[in-house]
Design an enzyme around this catalytic site. Structure first.
Site, PDB file in Angstrom:
ATOM      1  N   GLY F  36      45.018  33.495  38.868  1.00 50.13           N
ATOM      2  CA  GLY F  36      44.943  34.078  40.205  1.00 50.13           C
ATOM      3  C   GLY F  36      43.557  34.627  40.487  1.00 50.13           C
ATOM      4  O   GLY F  36      42.817  34.975  39.565  1.00 50.13           O
ATOM      5  N   THR F  37      43.197  34.733  41.761  1.00 50.20           N
ATOM      6  CA  THR F  37      41.901  35.312  42.111  1.00 50.20           C
ATOM      7  C   THR F  37      41.892  36.786  41.734  1.00 50.20           C
ATOM      8  O   THR F  37      42.937  37.412  41.586  1.00 50.20           O
ATOM      9  CB  THR F  37      41.615  35.161  43.611  1.00 50.20           C
ATOM     10  N   ALA F  38      40.698  37.343  41.590  1.00 52.10           N
ATOM     11  CA  ALA F  38      40.538  38.687  41.052  1.00 52.10           C
ATOM     12  C   ALA F  38      40.919  39.778  42.046  1.00 52.10           C
ATOM     13  O   ALA F  38      40.801  39.616  43.262  1.00 52.10           O
ATOM     14  CB  ALA F  38      39.092  38.881  40.615  1.00 52.10           C
ATOM     15  N   ASP F  53      40.153  39.607  46.189  1.00 55.98           N
ATOM     16  CA  ASP F  53      39.632  38.328  46.653  1.00 55.98           C
ATOM     17  C   ASP F  53      40.798  37.575  47.272  1.00 55.98           C
ATOM     18  O   ASP F  53      41.746  37.208  46.590  1.00 55.98           O
ATOM     19  CB  ASP F  53      39.089  37.579  45.419  1.00 55.98           C
ATOM     20  N   LYS F  68      47.564  39.909  48.757  1.00 51.71           N
ATOM     21  CA  LYS F  68      47.027  40.478  47.514  1.00 51.71           C
ATOM     22  C   LYS F  68      47.110  42.006  47.531  1.00 51.71           C
ATOM     23  O   LYS F  68      47.118  42.629  46.492  1.00 51.71           O
ATOM     24  CB  LYS F  68      45.567  40.035  47.310  1.00 51.71           C
TER      25      LYS F  68
END
Lengths: 256, 256, 256, 256, 256, 256, 256
Positions: F36-38, F53, F68
């Protein structure tokens, strides 16, 4: 062999997809349907016709006990192909749904409504583990608001409406024949003839009167009615579909 | 060997179809039926006859304790072939259904109705996991509305009506014999003779009176009745089916 | 080896049939029965006799704690062979059934009725998964309506009635001996002697009084009674079955 | 290796028999018992003695927290060998059963009755899947109606009564020693000595007072009582069983 | 490799024993404990000491959020090693048990009683399938009736009482050190020092004040109390255990 | 390959440990998080900052629908990385817990309390079979009693408190950056800048205003607030983090 | 082949992650979606447009029975791609949720709220065992507070909002086309044209009026409305998308 073992990795249960997104157990259940003798449904201008190849395995077997045609409610009939015992479960389900509809809403269940309650029931057996899919296909035909309707259910639980269709053995041959010969505006009696023509094609062009069943539901008299054997015999004779020697008419059995 | 391992991939449970749409476990259960000694059912003009090969495994075993013929209700009898313990479960089920019918509707259960409640029960064991199919076939015979009826149940849960049939070992031989010799219009007594002729064919042409069971239900007196041994002996003698030396009549056992 | 691996494909559970229609797990449970010491049942003119080889594994073990003979109700006794702990479960089941019968109908349970309730219970463990079959066989003997009766239950759940039988180790030898020597019309006391003769055959022709149990139920006094050791010793002496040196009589143990 | 892989085919669960009728998981549970330190039970004329090797794994571990001896009720004690945590489950079960008996019948539970309720509980874990058998054996000793009794439970769920027995490591050695030396008519105090002699044999002939536990229940004072360490030390000294250098007495641990 | 594959045959679940009577999954859970940083417990004359290595994985992580020391009730503390999340489940269980005891009996729960309710809970996860064992060991310490007590629970569910012990990484080294240095009659403050000496041995002889936790419960003031960081720092300085350069004191993490 | 097949023996389910005490499925779930994106969380002097992100996969996708950042309660926010659908389940769980706390105690739930109820829920999915672990990590931040707090949950169910942390892709790089640059005493606005600096490092040093989300909760106004896009853009511009050509800012997607 | 067998180790169920953190069964379900014919959704300034390729498999099949467009509530429509029977289950779920919302809150359900209740339902089928994931993707479009909204659900249970999107076969081609041609501010009628342009691209640039379905919901009249065939034909003609010979327009079927 590569393909073989590749396939075997994903075909042991309904709870797994194959890498290309297929459900092999549902596809195998379709094979079970093809192992059954053929059934045909035709929507006529003024009614629906269900016809089924119900040849007995032995001259000592009562042909009428070969269950291919079923009355689901006064105005709805069902023809099946594949596992007879599985078909009986779905017919029982359909009858209860039809009864519930009459009790709850005071009117006969719609043909599409009934079909979809059956397919939704079938779908459960393709997603939740612990059981196998139903190895049977159904043709659901009846009259709703004065209009004839004809639906199909398959082992995946998808409902489709047809003008004319066949299920069971030799499906693609019979469908091709229907696509070539079916015309809108047929009368129910003409549709009976076409249904028998079609069925005969998976039977070397011959049908014995006892080995075939025909049911009709018409707009004028929306009551499920199975045609008597002598009436069927007359149509077969007229269309030159009677076997040369009727006594030999015990052949292939239903696919269970 | 290819075929062997191919088959093994799909025959470990009832919840999976094989790629060609077969349920191997149900087919294997049919093999369990064939391992049992034969039973025969014949529909006569005025009644039904059930006959069963019930040879004991030892001269010290009581032949009447070999359970092949069962009374399901006053007017219904059942002959079985295959796993005795499985048969008992289905007979118990049938008896409860018959009782429930009498309590609920105040009349004896129909033969077809009863048979189909049994086969619907059997079907469950072919679709839902966690158990094996029933390794037994039944002949259900009785009188309904003054008419004799004879049905078969098999491990797939499919019901069929017959004029005459056999289940268990040597099934195809005996069926062939029945197809050749059965005629409509037989009296119950003639049918008893034909049943014994048929059974003797899976027994080197001989039957000991204690090793065979015969039950009849007639239209005139619709009560399940097992024929006494001496009466059976008389018929066997008349038809020259008694063994040369009766003491040797302990042979093959039931298939459990 | 082919046969070996072939068999292994189908013998891991009770919920699958082998391709030839066998239930291997039930057959293996029969092997567990054969691993147990022998028990014998004999129906006499005026009673039933149950006898069991109950040799202890050590001189420090109390022979009476080797459970092979059980009282199920006043008028019913049970001899077992195979897994002792499994036998105890079935005996408990039998006792409850006998009690329920007395409470519900105010009379002692029939011997056949009781046996069949046990075998129906056993059958469940051969069809529904999640458990193993019972690794034990029982001889159920008792008096019903003034008549002695003797039944057998096996791991498949099939009930059979016998005049005389043995279960457990050396079964076919002992049965052969019984078939040769058993005669109808024996008195209970004569049957006790025959039972001990038979048991001794799986024991090098010798039995120690403490290593054997004998129970009888007679028509005149239908109460389950285990014979005292001195009485057994007298019979053994009379029949010359006592071991030369009784102290050596600890040998093979029960098969669990 | 053939035998190895053959065995592996049937030893993964309690719900399958091996082809020769064995339950490997129950046999493996017996191995778990053998991994535990030894316990000994002896029935004296006037009481029962339970003794257990309870050496601690470290000098910092409290020896009394090594659970090998348990009070089940005032008049019943239990010595265990094998998995300590499994033993605790069975002891809890036994205590509840003893309490229920007092509440229901107003009297102390019988030693045989209590033992059999434990073994019936154990049997369930050998037949129904989803759990493993208990990896523990118990010696159940107590006074019933003024008589001392001593029973054994094993992982199969079979109860046996003994005059004297050992469970756990070196079982056959210790049993042989008991068979040679045990005599009927021992006093409880003599039995304590014999029990310690026996235990010492699985310990190089030495026992430290803290590494052994002794409990007695006598006919005259039927109350479970563990002997104090100094009393045990005196007996060990008298019998010359004290280790040369007591500080080294930490060795093998219990088998979990 | 032989041993490897041999072991793999029996280590996939808690419901099977290996042929030598071992439960591999429980043994593997003990390995999970060893992957966790060390905890130490010491029973002093006048209290109990719990100490834990709780180094953070990063200087940005709050050291106090590394859960190694837990208050179970006013008078009971718990130190853990292994899976933090598993430890939390057991601590929650312990707290509920302690509360229930106060409600039911109006007094604080005994340390041994509490420990055994935890180990009995743990045992269930080693016998019944469908879950894995707890991958955590606990040191349970507290005051009961004015006496300090210190218990250990391990993944098998066995309770043991100790004078001093360590769990988690480097267990045998630390235990050896404790066996050499522990003396009865220590004061709680002396025990704190010994605990830190011991912990430092699995840490290159150094401990940062933030990376270690110390809790005490004394007889005089039986309330669980965690020592403040400055107090710990003072002890570390006194014993020369402070790291040369404290900023580097982030190293090995807890074993999950 | 040896290591490969060795590992495969123990990584098919959460109910088994590997021989070295690891739970592979939990470790694989951590890999799902890394896909997954940070997301980044920073605890400032006067509040907490959550940044994520949330680049969209296509210019036609609405960036605000990339979930997110979540509001769990007025005073608590959550940033996630990994399976979005799994995160939603945990957020729903957290919201219900927060509501229950308000109803039961009339006050906002504590940040640590809430985090631990989430991790205890997660732990269940790592011990009991029939489901997989959650493939998501969360940063839980909020204000409790006027103090900012920042916690992490991971797939093992372990809670940790941090001053600043990152989860998701490039975790170790971002953590290293935070360890180098984070200083205590930051204001919330400074922390927003640091969070964006950090996030940009897993994005080639550039962030588009629409592709990033920032939420803050401050001590003075403890209400979860997401910063508007223009405000984010201003910060990005100030810090020179805007992409050269903003239109190209659709790249890597979230890891489901 | 290495990769192949590596993958096969982790793709048999939804309850296991692969070593790189992927859920293969969810990815395979996405393949099932790609096997279905394409559907397109476009958000216009004043409404939303749903369009679906619903070519029939045979000229005898009723095109309107090919279920690709569904009314979920007055103001919400759904287009599907993939398993038709699975889609029906989710639509039923959505309809019940919409009804519950009206009953509970007296107002139409929000489009995002409805989508997320569907995706949360889908997620359960990706985490808990015993069933397979849904093999279907949905486009959920409708009007909420006077604003058009368009969401996507996929087999992982992740919700995303889009301005325009396609699901099913040729997804990336169609998405690319939409990214190139979509402009904000389109009217609903313009969006209908764009949707048909897009769909035609997965159909050799041609669409038959009966083989395509179009539904719109506009801000001014927020009622789900399917466009009549003649209206569609007019648009197709205008855009030169009609097949040269319309009779041949039966080709590829839906992917079940």
């Amino acid at each position: 062999m590569q393909g073989q073992s590749q396939q075997q990795a994903y075909d042991r249960g309904i709870t797994i997809f194959s890498p290309d997104g297929r459900l092999y157990q549902v596809e195998y259940a379709r094979e079970a349907v093809k192992r059954g003798t053929a059934s045909v449904g035709i929507r006529a201008e003024d009614g629906v016709v269900l016809a089924a190849d119900k040849r007995a395995r032995s001259p000592l077997m009562e042909p009428e006990s070969v269950e291919k045609l079923h009355k689901a409610d006064d105005h709805v009939g069902v023809a099946s192909a594949g596992h007879v015992a599985d078909a009986r479960q779905l017919i029982d389900f359909a009858r209860r749904q039809a009864q519930v509809n009459r009790l709850r809403y005071g009117e006969p269940v719609g043909i599409e409504t009934l079909t979809k309650s059956i397919t939704d029931h079938i779908q459960q057996y393709t997603q939740v583990g612990g059981a196998r899919p139903f190895g049977v296909a159904l043709i659901v035909g009846g009259i709703e608001n004065g209009e004839p309707h004809l639906f199909e259910t398959d082992p995946s639980g998808t409902p489709y409406e047809w003008q004319a269709l066949s299920i069971g053995s030799d499906r693609s041959d019979l469908r091709e024949y229907l696509e070539e010969t079916y015309e809108e505006g047929l009368t129910t009696d003409e549709a009976v003839g076409l249904a028998l023509d079609t069925l005969a094609r998976s039977n070397d062009g011959e049908l014995s009167p006892e080995g075939v069943g025909v049911a009709t539901i018409t707009v004028d008299d929306p009551e499920y009615a199975e045609r008597p054997t002598d009436e069927i015999e007359a149509v077969l004779e007229e269309r030159d579909l009677l076997p040369a020697d009727e006594d030999e008419a015990d052949g292939e059995s239903d696919g269970e």
